[in-house]
Design a protein around this motif. Structure first.
Motif, mmCIF file in Angstrom:
data_model
loop_
_atom_site.group_PDB
_atom_site.id
_atom_site.type_symbol
_atom_site.label_atom_id
_atom_site.label_comp_id
_atom_site.label_asym_id
_atom_site.label_seq_id
_atom_site.Cartn_x
_atom_site.Cartn_y
_atom_site.Cartn_z
ATOM 1 N N VAL A 175 0.843 -1.195 0.000
ATOM 2 C CA VAL A 175 0.000 0.000 0.000
ATOM 3 C C VAL A 175 0.884 1.252 0.000
ATOM 4 C CG1 VAL A 175 -1.827 1.250 1.202
ATOM 5 C CG2 VAL A 175 -1.798 -1.254 1.228
ATOM 6 N N TRP A 176 1.989 1.202 0.725
ATOM 7 C CA TRP A 176 2.971 2.282 0.753
ATOM 8 C C TRP A 176 4.363 1.680 0.609
ATOM 9 C CZ3 TRP A 176 -0.692 1.694 4.689
ATOM 10 C CH2 TRP A 176 -1.774 2.584 4.651
ATOM 11 N N GLY A 177 5.293 2.499 0.185
ATOM 12 C CA GLY A 177 6.684 2.096 0.132
ATOM 13 C C GLY A 177 7.419 2.546 1.377
ATOM 14 N N PRO A 178 8.583 1.942 1.663
ATOM 15 C CA PRO A 178 9.350 2.358 2.847
ATOM 16 C C PRO A 178 9.704 3.842 2.839
ATOM 17 C CG PRO A 178 10.207 0.299 1.954
ATOM 18 C CD PRO A 178 9.213 0.810 0.965
ATOM 19 N N ASP A 179 10.019 4.379 1.651
ATOM 20 C CA ASP A 179 10.415 5.788 1.595
ATOM 21 C C ASP A 179 9.234 6.735 1.784
ATOM 22 O OD1 ASP A 179 9.338 4.905 -0.784
ATOM 23 O OD2 ASP A 179 10.547 6.221 -2.036
ATOM 24 N N GLU A 180 8.009 6.192 1.840
ATOM 25 C CA GLU A 180 6.835 7.022 2.119
ATOM 26 C C GLU A 180 6.436 6.970 3.592
ATOM 27 O OE1 GLU A 180 3.897 6.868 -1.581
ATOM 28 O OE2 GLU A 180 4.380 4.853 -0.867
ATOM 29 N N THR A 181 7.205 6.269 4.401
ATOM 30 C CA THR A 181 6.803 5.959 5.771
ATOM 31 C C THR A 181 7.664 6.675 6.793
ATOM 32 O OG1 THR A 181 5.973 3.790 5.118
ATOM 33 C CG2 THR A 181 6.503 4.092 7.446
ATOM 34 N N VAL A 182 6.999 7.323 7.748
ATOM 35 C CA VAL A 182 7.658 7.934 8.904
ATOM 36 C C VAL A 182 6.949 7.425 10.150
ATOM 37 C CG1 VAL A 182 8.177 10.070 10.126
ATOM 38 C CG2 VAL A 182 8.301 10.009 7.623
ATOM 39 N N TYR A 183 7.713 6.927 11.132
ATOM 40 C CA TYR A 183 7.144 6.498 12.407
ATOM 41 C C TYR A 183 7.461 7.541 13.478
ATOM 42 C CZ TYR A 183 7.034 1.888 10.178
ATOM 43 O OH TYR A 183 6.819 0.835 9.309
ATOM 44 N N ARG A 184 6.434 7.977 14.170
ATOM 45 C CA ARG A 184 6.619 8.810 15.351
ATOM 46 C C ARG A 184 6.241 7.973 16.562
ATOM 47 N NH1 ARG A 184 7.656 13.995 14.042
ATOM 48 N NH2 ARG A 184 7.107 14.627 11.898
ATOM 49 N N TYR A 185 7.050 8.038 17.595
ATOM 50 C CA TYR A 185 6.780 7.191 18.758
ATOM 51 C C TYR A 185 6.872 7.972 20.054
ATOM 52 C CZ TYR A 185 11.838 6.963 19.734
ATOM 53 O OH TYR A 185 13.140 7.273 20.030
ATOM 54 N N ARG A 186 6.212 7.412 21.067
ATOM 55 C CA ARG A 186 6.327 7.926 22.425
ATOM 56 C C ARG A 186 6.340 6.734 23.370
ATOM 57 N NH1 ARG A 186 2.322 12.098 25.801
ATOM 58 N NH2 ARG A 186 3.724 12.331 27.616
ATOM 59 N N PHE A 187 7.429 6.593 24.114
ATOM 60 C CA PHE A 187 7.598 5.494 25.066
ATOM 61 C C PHE A 187 7.479 6.065 26.481
ATOM 62 C CE2 PHE A 187 10.309 2.959 27.903
ATOM 63 C CZ PHE A 187 9.729 1.708 27.735
ATOM 64 N N GLN A 188 6.585 5.476 27.288
ATOM 65 C CA GLN A 188 6.349 5.958 28.641
ATOM 66 C C GLN A 188 6.401 4.815 29.646
ATOM 67 O OE1 GLN A 188 2.510 7.963 27.412
ATOM 68 N NE2 GLN A 188 3.279 9.550 28.788
ATOM 69 N N HIS A 189 7.151 5.049 30.709
ATOM 70 C CA HIS A 189 7.153 4.129 31.855
ATOM 71 C C HIS A 189 7.297 4.989 33.107
ATOM 72 C CE1 HIS A 189 8.741 0.186 33.854
ATOM 73 N NE2 HIS A 189 7.665 0.691 34.453
#
Length: 586
Positions: free
Chosen positions: A492-506
């Motif tokens: 559906v998308w290519g790797p170069d179209e993908t951005v991951y934003r993350y938030r890790f909480q503990h």
């Protein structure tokens, strides 16, 4: 063996958790109650449904017949009006499905069993479907025990020489193979997706094989029941087309095992089934069924085409039956553009037409269309919109679909390869290879559009794995997260179209880390590396279970996607062991 039941929230009272235990059978052991106003707690700390927990033996329920007109009217008018003015719907605060596991899935049950989506089936298994026999033995006498001659869909109830009972249904005149082919093909695909269905076959027989049973009856045009004769069999056959060699083609649906107990509904619970713990509109497999039904254009997916059967060792199994109104078939004719676009009685378009003296237009009215092939009928392909598709009648489960439910259903649809679709089409025995190839291509295009639509509404990650990474310096500790991204795998998308934003909480370790990961065109596997520098030392304490829980939100940003973040739940097992994944919510 102990089974755990997680009962859905009762909006008027409390949620309950039931346990059962097997002691030379099964017996209910007790009920644990939770306050309705209290938080159910983080996902990994909640009880999980157990596989086949709803197959505990129960007393035989009474049969029931639905009052179809009253129920359909209520769903089309009263329920639709209620949904329109619902503040919860207007604010987007929808109830999520309640029978999900810690990893946003369902367990095997009397409603659904994981098949192709979890264990890819061979093309031979797809073509065979649910069949445990070879179908009716047409080389010997087929005893007709009942015939239907009134109405527009004639048929027989038949018993073959082996004692197996079938319902024979015929194609509409002028469209040989249309409803029979669609019915068997969709039967194979619904079964492979995981639903319980009858054993359906394409059967070809010579009319001299049919013989009326001495006890057989027929319902005539005046809806009177009387003894059946050979002339009644001939009258039914006169209503349908024969093959060029004089034989007849029909779909033969074998009676399901057990004792029929009437249909199931897409809302509420069956009061005489102690195993029916979840309100049906909150069941993930019934909400996800809307997505599979849209893919296969099953516009007649309503309670009248369902069946509860009381099976050994004594529980209700829930079936989908009769797939004649799927794909391009409208059972008695090809589909038209209205079907799939508007309900049979759609409250708001109907009011719009009344208010505008008929000038209000939904769009499908002016759509030109023509039958693709007499054995295929018609259904949209390139302009198929999975998000706006409608069955002929509304129901609460389909109306309650959330992005998480839609994604789950789309994974079932996306599990089918082109080769598997071709195998399912072969089971329909269409008259030409060109028709078979055309229909298989139509299914693959609608599959891809279904996947693209629903994968864009979540962050479609699966099989998340966490690994502790350490360097030479204490502050170099990091958490490596690897996962599958089904949006990338489906193309559906290519790797170069993908951005991951993350938030890790503990909170217990004082961690709140945010970051961005951009994939490159050559990225082989999605991965995040989350620094854990500055984590609070807690070696001297013994954290409680909630204190061990950490969360990781991952949001995929891609063209055309506006999906919600996935939430990964992790458990901290100490300095040496690090974190392990204990749950996933899309």
């Amino acid at each position: 063996m102990r089974s755990l039941f997680l009962r859905p929230p009762n909006l008027r009272g409390t949620a309950r958790t039931r346990f059962s235990v097997s002691v030379t059978g099964y017996a209910l052991l007790g009920i644990a109650s939770l306050s309705a106003c209290a938080s159910p707690g983080p996902l990994p700390l909640r009880p999980e449904p157990m596989a086949y927990a709803d197959t505990v033996p129960i007393p035989e329920p009474a049969g029931r017949e639905a009052q179809e007109i009253r129920r359909l009217t209520n769903e089309a008018v009263v329920e639709e009006f209620g949904r329109a003015i619902s503040l919860r719907r207007l604010t987007g605060n929808h109830h999520e499905a309640v029978n999900v596991t810690h990893f946003d899935d369902v367990v095997n049950s009397a409603w659904f069993e994981h098949r192709n989506g979890r264990f890819p089936m061979s093309t031979a298994a797809i073509e065979t479907g649910p069949a445990t026999v070879d179908g009716p033995d047409t080389s010997r006498v087929l005893t007709v025990v009942e015939a239907k001659v009134q109405g527009i869909s004639p048929g027989f109830e038949v018993r073959d020489a082996l004692g197996n009972r079938y319902v024979f249904k015929f194609d509409p005149k002028g469209f040989l193979h249309l409803s029979s082919g669609a019915g068997v093909i969709s039967n194979r695909l619904f079964y492979a997706a995981g639903y319980h269905v009858p054993e359906d076959f394409i059967v070809i027989f010579h009319p001299d094989r049919l013989a009326a049973s001495p006890e057989a009856t027929v319902v005539d045009e005046e809806f009177n029941e009387r003894p059946m004769g050979d002339e009644d069999i001939a009258r039914v056959l006169a209503l349908v087309d024969s093959l060029p060699d004089g034989r007849y083609l029909a779909v033969a649906s074998r009676f399901v095992p057990g004792i029929p107990k009437g249909p199931f509904y897409f809302d509420g619970r069956r009061p005489d089934d102690p195993n029916d713990y979840y309100h049906h509109e909150y069941r993930r497999e019934l909400r996800g069924l809307a997505v599979v039904s849209a893919w296969l254009n099953h516009v007649d997916m309503r309670f009248a085409n369902t069946l509860d059967a009381y099976v050994e060792p004594g529980y209700l199994r829930h079936y989908l039956i009769d797939f004649a109104a799927t794909l391009g078939s409208g059972t008695i004719r090809p589909h038209s553009p209205r079907e799939g676009a508007e309900y049979n009685f759609d409250l708001w378009p109907s009011l719009g037409r009344i208010a505008t003296l008929g000038f209000f237009n939904m769009g499908w009215e002016d759509r030109p269309y023509e039958v693709i092939d007499p054995s295929i009928g018609w259904m949209p392909v390139e302009d198929f919109d999975p998000g706006t598709w409608k069955a002929n009648w509304p129901n609460k489960a389909f109306a309650s679909v959330t992005p998480r439910d839609g994604y789950w259903g789309a994974k079932l649809v996306g599990s089918f390869t082109d080769e598997q679709l071709q195998a399912a089409v072969r089971a329909g025995r269409l008259p030409t290879q060109e028709a078979a190839d055309t229909l298989a291509t139509m299914l693959s295009v609608r599959r891809d559009r279904t996947v693209a639509h629903w994968y864009a509404r979540v962050t479609p990650i699966e099989e998340v794995v966490a690994r502790r990474v350490t360097g030479t310096a204490p502050e170099s500790e990091a958490l490596e997260i690897r996962f599958r991204d089904l949006g990338l795998e489906a193309g559906v998308w290519g790797p170069d179209e993908t951005v991951y934003r993350y938030r890790f909480q503990h909170a217990h370790r004082g961690l709140d880390q945010r970051g961005v990961r951009r994939l490159s065109a050559t990225a082989n596997e999605p991965m995040l590396l989350i620094p854990l520098a500055g984590a609070r030392p807690v070696e001297a304490t013994s954290p409680s279970e909630p204190e061990r829980l950490a969360t990781l939100e991952i949001q995929a940003e891609r063209p055309g996607a506006n999906g919600r973040a996935a939430v990964v739940f992790l458990r901290w097992d100490g300095v040496e062991e690090g974190y392990r994944v204990t749950g996933l919510e899309h």
